[in-house]
Design a protein around this motif. Structure first.
Motif, mmCIF file in Angstrom:
data_model
loop_
_atom_site.group_PDB
_atom_site.id
_atom_site.type_symbol
_atom_site.label_atom_id
_atom_site.label_comp_id
_atom_site.label_asym_id
_atom_site.label_seq_id
_atom_site.Cartn_x
_atom_site.Cartn_y
_atom_site.Cartn_z
ATOM 1 N N PRO A 622 0.821 -1.209 0.000
ATOM 2 C CA PRO A 622 0.000 0.000 0.000
ATOM 3 C C PRO A 622 0.857 1.262 0.000
ATOM 4 C CG PRO A 622 -0.888 -1.601 1.546
ATOM 5 C CD PRO A 622 0.423 -2.149 1.074
ATOM 6 N N ALA A 623 0.460 2.235 -0.826
ATOM 7 C CA ALA A 623 1.107 3.543 -0.956
ATOM 8 C C ALA A 623 2.440 3.504 -1.686
ATOM 9 C CB ALA A 623 1.274 4.225 0.389
ATOM 10 N N SER A 624 2.875 2.318 -2.140
ATOM 11 C CA SER A 624 4.056 2.272 -3.004
ATOM 12 C C SER A 624 3.647 2.746 -4.398
ATOM 13 C CB SER A 624 4.629 0.860 -3.052
ATOM 14 O OG SER A 624 3.709 -0.046 -3.646
ATOM 15 N N LEU A 625 4.573 2.678 -5.337
ATOM 16 C CA LEU A 625 4.278 3.110 -6.694
ATOM 17 C C LEU A 625 4.320 1.926 -7.651
ATOM 18 C CD1 LEU A 625 6.344 6.420 -6.827
ATOM 19 C CD2 LEU A 625 3.856 6.223 -6.746
ATOM 20 N N ALA A 626 3.442 1.962 -8.642
ATOM 21 C CA ALA A 626 3.371 0.900 -9.642
ATOM 22 C C ALA A 626 3.599 1.472 -11.021
ATOM 23 C CB ALA A 626 2.005 0.213 -9.587
ATOM 24 N N ARG A 627 4.350 0.737 -11.825
ATOM 25 C CA ARG A 627 4.466 1.062 -13.239
ATOM 26 C C ARG A 627 3.410 0.228 -13.973
ATOM 27 N NH1 ARG A 627 8.604 3.383 -15.844
ATOM 28 N NH2 ARG A 627 10.083 2.893 -14.176
ATOM 29 N N VAL A 628 2.501 0.907 -14.645
ATOM 30 C CA VAL A 628 1.401 0.247 -15.349
ATOM 31 C C VAL A 628 1.647 0.414 -16.840
ATOM 32 C CG1 VAL A 628 -1.101 0.035 -15.540
ATOM 33 C CG2 VAL A 628 -0.098 0.957 -13.444
ATOM 34 N N GLU A 629 1.682 -0.705 -17.560
ATOM 35 C CA GLU A 629 1.965 -0.675 -18.993
ATOM 36 C C GLU A 629 0.883 -1.419 -19.759
ATOM 37 O OE1 GLU A 629 6.585 -1.128 -19.633
ATOM 38 O OE2 GLU A 629 5.919 -2.474 -18.032
ATOM 39 N N SER A 630 0.539 -0.883 -20.918
ATOM 40 C CA SER A 630 -0.355 -1.560 -21.853
ATOM 41 C C SER A 630 0.365 -1.635 -23.190
ATOM 42 C CB SER A 630 -1.665 -0.787 -21.990
ATOM 43 O OG SER A 630 -1.509 0.291 -22.902
ATOM 44 N N PRO A 631 -0.222 -2.288 -24.184
ATOM 45 C CA PRO A 631 0.451 -2.325 -25.489
ATOM 46 C C PRO A 631 0.655 -0.961 -26.136
ATOM 47 C CG PRO A 631 -1.165 -4.091 -25.343
ATOM 48 C CD PRO A 631 -1.363 -3.225 -24.132
ATOM 49 N N VAL A 632 -0.025 0.094 -25.643
ATOM 50 C CA VAL A 632 0.106 1.400 -26.302
ATOM 51 C C VAL A 632 0.675 2.498 -25.410
ATOM 52 C CG1 VAL A 632 -1.733 0.943 -27.963
ATOM 53 C CG2 VAL A 632 -2.307 2.022 -25.780
ATOM 54 N N GLY A 633 0.831 2.279 -24.112
ATOM 55 C CA GLY A 633 1.306 3.356 -23.254
ATOM 56 C C GLY A 633 1.655 2.887 -21.868
ATOM 57 N N ALA A 634 2.061 3.840 -21.022
ATOM 58 C CA ALA A 634 2.498 3.499 -19.668
ATOM 59 C C ALA A 634 2.199 4.656 -18.725
ATOM 60 C CB ALA A 634 3.994 3.180 -19.658
ATOM 61 N N ALA A 635 2.125 4.330 -17.430
ATOM 62 C CA ALA A 635 1.916 5.335 -16.388
ATOM 63 C C ALA A 635 2.587 4.855 -15.112
ATOM 64 C CB ALA A 635 0.423 5.562 -16.147
ATOM 65 N N ILE A 636 2.819 5.781 -14.194
ATOM 66 C CA ILE A 636 3.297 5.454 -12.853
ATOM 67 C C ILE A 636 2.252 5.982 -11.880
ATOM 68 C CG2 ILE A 636 5.133 5.705 -11.154
ATOM 69 C CD1 ILE A 636 7.043 6.347 -13.464
ATOM 70 N N LEU A 637 1.719 5.088 -11.034
ATOM 71 C CA LEU A 637 0.577 5.422 -10.199
ATOM 72 C C LEU A 637 0.794 4.956 -8.764
ATOM 73 C CD1 LEU A 637 -2.200 4.172 -12.654
ATOM 74 C CD2 LEU A 637 -1.316 6.497 -12.466
ATOM 75 N N ARG A 638 0.204 5.706 -7.818
ATOM 76 C CA ARG A 638 0.220 5.316 -6.411
ATOM 77 C C ARG A 638 -0.655 4.082 -6.232
ATOM 78 N NH1 ARG A 638 3.852 7.046 -2.806
ATOM 79 N NH2 ARG A 638 3.507 9.201 -3.498
ATOM 80 N N VAL A 639 -0.240 3.167 -5.373
ATOM 81 C CA VAL A 639 -0.940 1.896 -5.187
ATOM 82 C C VAL A 639 -1.996 2.020 -4.091
ATOM 83 C CG1 VAL A 639 -0.687 -0.508 -4.476
ATOM 84 C CG2 VAL A 639 1.002 0.540 -6.017
ATOM 85 N N LEU A 640 -3.214 1.656 -4.420
ATOM 86 C CA LEU A 640 -4.309 1.556 -3.459
ATOM 87 C C LEU A 640 -4.784 0.106 -3.474
ATOM 88 C CD1 LEU A 640 -6.404 2.817 -1.532
ATOM 89 C CD2 LEU A 640 -7.776 3.389 -3.528
ATOM 90 N N VAL A 641 -4.409 -0.652 -2.456
ATOM 91 C CA VAL A 641 -4.789 -2.061 -2.384
ATOM 92 C C VAL A 641 -6.210 -2.153 -1.851
ATOM 93 C CG1 VAL A 641 -4.227 -4.304 -1.390
ATOM 94 C CG2 VAL A 641 -2.385 -2.725 -2.022
ATOM 95 N N SER A 642 -7.080 -2.841 -2.598
ATOM 96 C CA SER A 642 -8.504 -2.846 -2.253
ATOM 97 C C SER A 642 -9.182 -4.079 -2.831
ATOM 98 C CB SER A 642 -9.173 -1.582 -2.817
ATOM 99 O OG SER A 642 -10.574 -1.653 -2.727
ATOM 100 N N ASP A 643 -10.102 -4.654 -2.048
ATOM 101 C CA ASP A 643 -10.882 -5.768 -2.580
ATOM 102 C C ASP A 643 -12.157 -5.278 -3.271
ATOM 103 O OD1 ASP A 643 -12.456 -4.967 -0.457
ATOM 104 O OD2 ASP A 643 -12.403 -6.892 0.602
ATOM 105 N N LYS A 644 -12.263 -3.967 -3.492
ATOM 106 C CA LYS A 644 -13.404 -3.440 -4.235
ATOM 107 C C LYS A 644 -13.288 -3.750 -5.722
ATOM 108 C CE LYS A 644 -14.408 0.276 -0.952
ATOM 109 N NZ LYS A 644 -14.514 1.741 -0.742
ATOM 110 N N VAL A 645 -12.062 -4.023 -6.180
ATOM 111 C CA VAL A 645 -11.887 -4.514 -7.533
ATOM 112 C C VAL A 645 -11.682 -6.020 -7.462
ATOM 113 C CG1 VAL A 645 -10.972 -2.401 -8.534
ATOM 114 C CG2 VAL A 645 -9.415 -3.994 -7.440
ATOM 115 N N GLN A 646 -12.112 -6.715 -8.502
ATOM 116 C CA GLN A 646 -11.957 -8.162 -8.517
ATOM 117 C C GLN A 646 -10.522 -8.535 -8.869
ATOM 118 O OE1 GLN A 646 -15.160 -10.336 -10.623
ATOM 119 N NE2 GLN A 646 -16.130 -8.338 -10.943
ATOM 120 N N GLN A 647 -10.133 -9.702 -8.457
ATOM 121 C CA GLN A 647 -8.818 -10.210 -8.836
ATOM 122 C C GLN A 647 -8.730 -10.268 -10.366
ATOM 123 O OE1 GLN A 647 -7.765 -13.851 -6.868
ATOM 124 N NE2 GLN A 647 -5.843 -14.083 -7.989
#
Length: 876
Positions: A622-647
């Protein structure tokens, strides 16, 4: 100070009335308009904070040509010459307008008239294409026109309300409050939420269906099948007024309910709630529309209402809620590339001739223009050589945003009309034109229930800013079309528009406000909110309850729709599905809402919501940073760990730009995949992968002046009295004092106070200017743990020696992160009140602190705080 001005909120499609009283200092006091039918005095957190967004510090106040200040004459002549010569040399389809739901209807009308009737191209599209184009397509296929059948009152009259792909609590808070109040008054009312993610809206629901992304068609096909099998059909309505039932049912029976990922019990519970209560309203929004199968999703919903006759009657019907204040006005005025004004069809030769003759224009577009995604592809390929962008930021908000940014940068000639030059898109313009903002504009808007309201100016236009209709009309005149665009004021444009709607009315179209075609300027100024149509034969009300539709034979259409294979197919390389959406307290790309410190206090940086299992697999805490990549782009985002999203799924908000974060442009990750019918992009299901961003140091900074960060990760936001900034470096700078001076742009005489423990990677620096706290930087190897709101409150203070502690003393309680933005109430204040006063309900918190008593969007968070405190209070 004079009397307050009644106007309309510039945020979402609810279209709330507000009362604005200028304070004489460039700002205004804002309250809800109790006489407006949409909100009856209520406002959400964003609407309540409108008075904090009126500053001129970032406003574009004069035209600019190639980055240099210019006069209007030079700038407008250049625009007119470039568009005229480009169209003449390469054809009218070599130019395009990309406009916005932030335009008023009169602005939209002039832009549409210029492009389609005088330049002769259909190449005018709007950012509303990203919001509700699939609803338009679904309505037109089922009803013959883009008609919203019901009214907001139906939400309160219904016995069952189904919310599909709609986080109403955060995206349309005043409607959520109306629904919550109705449910409180009638506890027998049932609410169903259909959303892969558990949201704040789910807190109100009796049943939450966390279906697989994109599987809405399968769910509503299952419902249609059950409607038939249990004979919940309205046989008389079907027989007299609807076509396509047999084919629609065959497609529904062939569909597989298991595609939803829901259990048979969940689907059964949903069908029973929907079928066994006649008064059903199905509200749907971006989770339905922003899909490569969005139009079919809409028609799957409409099929169920048509089959049961539950449409256009009190308390029942399908209801599309739009995202922008004038998305509906843009639909009505032909702001979409595939429509003419007043719901006339560009593909219909008779309609084209009628508009051509009404305008007495030299040409008329004879085919649909390019929709948003295709438009920017054409820009990138050099087929569109002159582009005018008005009040929108496509370099951030379009899918495949990096490619769109590059396309705009490569275009021969780009004009941007906006209130600020500080956007990712404005920085790419050859010509920047200063437009008036909310509070300075005058015209009309239409909300999601077909209610036309006035936006009225209560502040003078700053600098050399001009109204959009005026800018467009002047360019048209300089292109040689003097008489057709010789408008004196918005009322004159409105009268012409109302008269054209009478032409549409003669064709049997739904949109007809011709009763207002002769309104005087005074009548226009005093215009009260009203629901269209308003013609000689009809005034307001609902549509289709009488079975009369706007198709060629007057019958509604059920469509055969089937679940398609999902666009997002996780793989070993791209194992997660990315969902994007909005925050409670921010708006679009934040050019307005981020000017309010209290709106920034709830969520101050871009983040990634991720399931605990997926976080652990990616090595994220929690609160660390994640590098998020897709086939077309990338972002760096703060991590919010939550079970409100499905696995297997992640969520990120879409608001941050290159102006507000180093790597938060989330639409850069979204591929340009569109619905084949509506052209609306798929923004809810992009495949991606997530890895840990290896930060060597984390930082939190605050300053009186705007910081200029130089780090792989940063996100800055206005705070009360100054600025706040989150940072991270892969490698820590050698000299933190010098790094801080560069970050804050401090003068050499700023006095530093430094506490450091290099062995632990801890550094805390405060800078005093003339004895007052000017800036501070806190650095650690892990995410910085300090009391941010407390520290922000010390900015500019003389007694700031305690700032390096990072925490308040016992005599200065820390309010904590903001939970209620309407009244600026922090989490620690709420926890303390719960404990000290033994508060046991959300209502009790409201009585003690006012939290949750305005828009109510924070009530789910208040409830969670109560639940967390319950075991401890019981133990005491």
């Amino acid at each position: 100070m004079g009397a307050p001005t009644r106007t309309t909120c510039p945020y979402c499609g609810v279209g709330c009335g507000v009362s604005a009283l200028p304070d004489g200092k460039g700002g205004a006091a804002i309250i809800g308009d109790k006489a407006h039918p949409a909100n009856k005095g209520k406002l959400c957190s964003k609407g309540s904070a409108l008075g904090e967004t009126l500053s001129l510090d970032d406003r574009l106040l004069r035209p600019q040509v190639c980055g240099q200040d210019s006069g209007w004459d030079e700038a407008l002549q250049l625009v007119a010459d470039k568009f005229r010569t480009t169209a003449a040399e390469y054809g009218p389809d070599a130019v395009a307008f990309y406009v916005s739901g932030q335009l008023l209807t009169e602005d939209y009308y002039v832009a549409n008239k210029l492009m389609k009737g005088y330049i002769g191209s259909g190449n005018i599209d709007t950012n509303s294409r990203l919001c509700m184009a699939s609803s338009v397509a679904g309505h037109r296929r089922a009803f013959g026109t883009d008609t919203v059948p019901g009214l907001y009152d139906d939400i309160e009259l219904a016995d069952t309300v189904v919310l599909v792909g709609s986080n109403l609590a955060w995206c349309h808070p005043v409607l959520y409050q109306r629904l919550a109040a109705a449910k409180s008054a009638r506890p027998e009312m049932r609410v169903v939420t259909v959303d892969p993610r558990r949201t704040a809206t789910s807190d109100l629901s009796d049943l939450h269906l966390a279906l697989r992304p994109g599987s809405d068609v399968a769910l509503f096909n299952a419902l249609l099948t059950r409607i038939v099998d249990e004979d919940a059909l309205d046989h008389a309505f079907l027989g007299a007024h609807v076509e396509g039932f047999v084919a629609a049912l065959a497609a529904a029976r062939a569909d597989d309910p298991e595609a939803t990922g829901l259990s048979a019990e969940e689907i059964d519970a949903f069908c029973r709630l929907w079928m066994r209560r006649e008064k059903v309203v199905t509200i749907y929004s971006q989770g339905v529309n922003q899909s490569s199968q969005g139009s079919d999703k809409v028609n799957a919903i409409l099929n169920c209402h048509l089959a049961t006759g539950r449409i256009g009657k009190p308390g029942m019907g399908p209801f599309s809620v739009t995202g922008q204040p004038n998305a509906m006005g843009g639909r009505e005025v032909g702001g979409l590339a595939n429509m003419l004004a007043c719901h006339l069809d560009i593909e219909n030769a008779t309609h084209r001739t009628a508009v051509h003759e009404f305008w007495d224009s030299p040409v008329i577009a004879d085919k649909p223009g390019l929709k948003a995604v295709d438009m920017f592809k054409a820009v990138g390929e050099g087929r569109i050589k002159a582009l005018w962008i008005i009040h929108t930021n496509p370099a951030v908000s379009m899918p495949d945003a990096d490619a769109v940014r590059d396309a705009i940068a490569s275009c021969d000639f780009v004009v941007v009309s906006d209130v600020t030059g500080r956007t990712d898109t404005a920085r790419l313009a050859h010509v920047l034109l200063p437009a008036t903002a909310w509070g300075e504009k005058d015209g009309t808007v239409t909300n999601s229930e077909r209610c036309i309201s006035r936006q009225r100016a209560f502040l003078p236009a700053p600098g050399e800013a001009r109204a959009d209709w005026d800018i467009l009309a002047e360019v048209a005149r300089r292109m040689g079309h003097v008489a057709a665009f010789d408008y004196a004021n918005p009322a004159e444009i409105f009268r012409e528009y109302a008269a054209l709607s009478g032409v549409a009315g003669k064709f049997g179209r739904d949109f007809d406000i011709s009763a207002l075609a002769d309104c005087s300027d005074a009548d226009y100024d005093a215009l009260e909110p009203f629901h269209w149509p308003r013609s000689g034969t009809r005034s307001g009300g609902r549509f289709f309850g009488d079975g009369r539709f706007f198709t060629s034979d007057g019958r509604g259409r059920m469509l055969a729709v089937s679940t398609q294979a999902p666009v997002a197919r996780p793989s070993a390389d791209w194992p997660l599905v990315l969902n994007t959406g909005r925050l409670r307290d921010q708006w679009h790309t934040m050019t307005r809402s981020a000017k309010s410190p209290r709106l920034n206090a709830h969520m101050a940086e871009p983040y990634l919501e991720i399931h605990p299992v997926d976080a652990a697999l990616a090595g994220l805490s929690p609160a660390s940073l994640a590098r998020v990549e897709s086939p077309v782009g990338a972002a760096i985002l703060r991590v919010l760990v939550s079970d409100k999203v499905q696995q297997g799924q992640v969520f990120a908000p879409m608001h941050w730009t290159g102006e507000t974060a180093s790597a938060g442009r989330i639409d850069a990750l979204v591929p340009a995949v569109t619905d084949p019918v509506s052209g609306q992009p798929e923004s809810k299901a992009a495949t991606c992968r997530v890895t840990a961003f290896a930060a060597g140091a984390y930082g939190f900074a605050l300053s009186l002046e705007e910081p200029v960060p130089d780090a792989p990760y940063w996100a800055k936001a206005r705070a009360r009295g100054g600025w706040r900034c989150e940072l991270a470096w892969e490698t820590a700078p050698q000299d933190w004092t010098e790094a801080a001076r560069a970050l804050f742009g401090l003068s050499p005489d700023a006095e530093p106070l430094v506490v450091a423990d290099p062995a632990r990677g801890l550094h805390r620096l405060a800078f005093l200017q003339d004895g007052r706290l000017a800036a501070a930087l806190f650095v650690a190897r892990d995410p910085v743990a300090v009391s941010r709101q407390h520290l922000i409150g010390l900015l500019g203070a003389e007694d700031a020696l305690g700032v390096l502690a990072g925490q308040p003393g016992a005599d200065r309680p820390d309010p904590g992160a903001t939970i209620c933005a309407c009244f600026d109430v922090g989490v620690n204040t709420i926890r303390a009140a719960i404990s000290a006063q033994n508060l046991t309900s959300v209502e009790a918190i409201g009585q003690a602190l006012r939290a949750g008593t305005n828009c109510g969007s924070c009530k789910p968070e208040l409830k969670a705080l109560l639940e967390a405190a319950a075991p401890r209070l019981a133990a005491e």
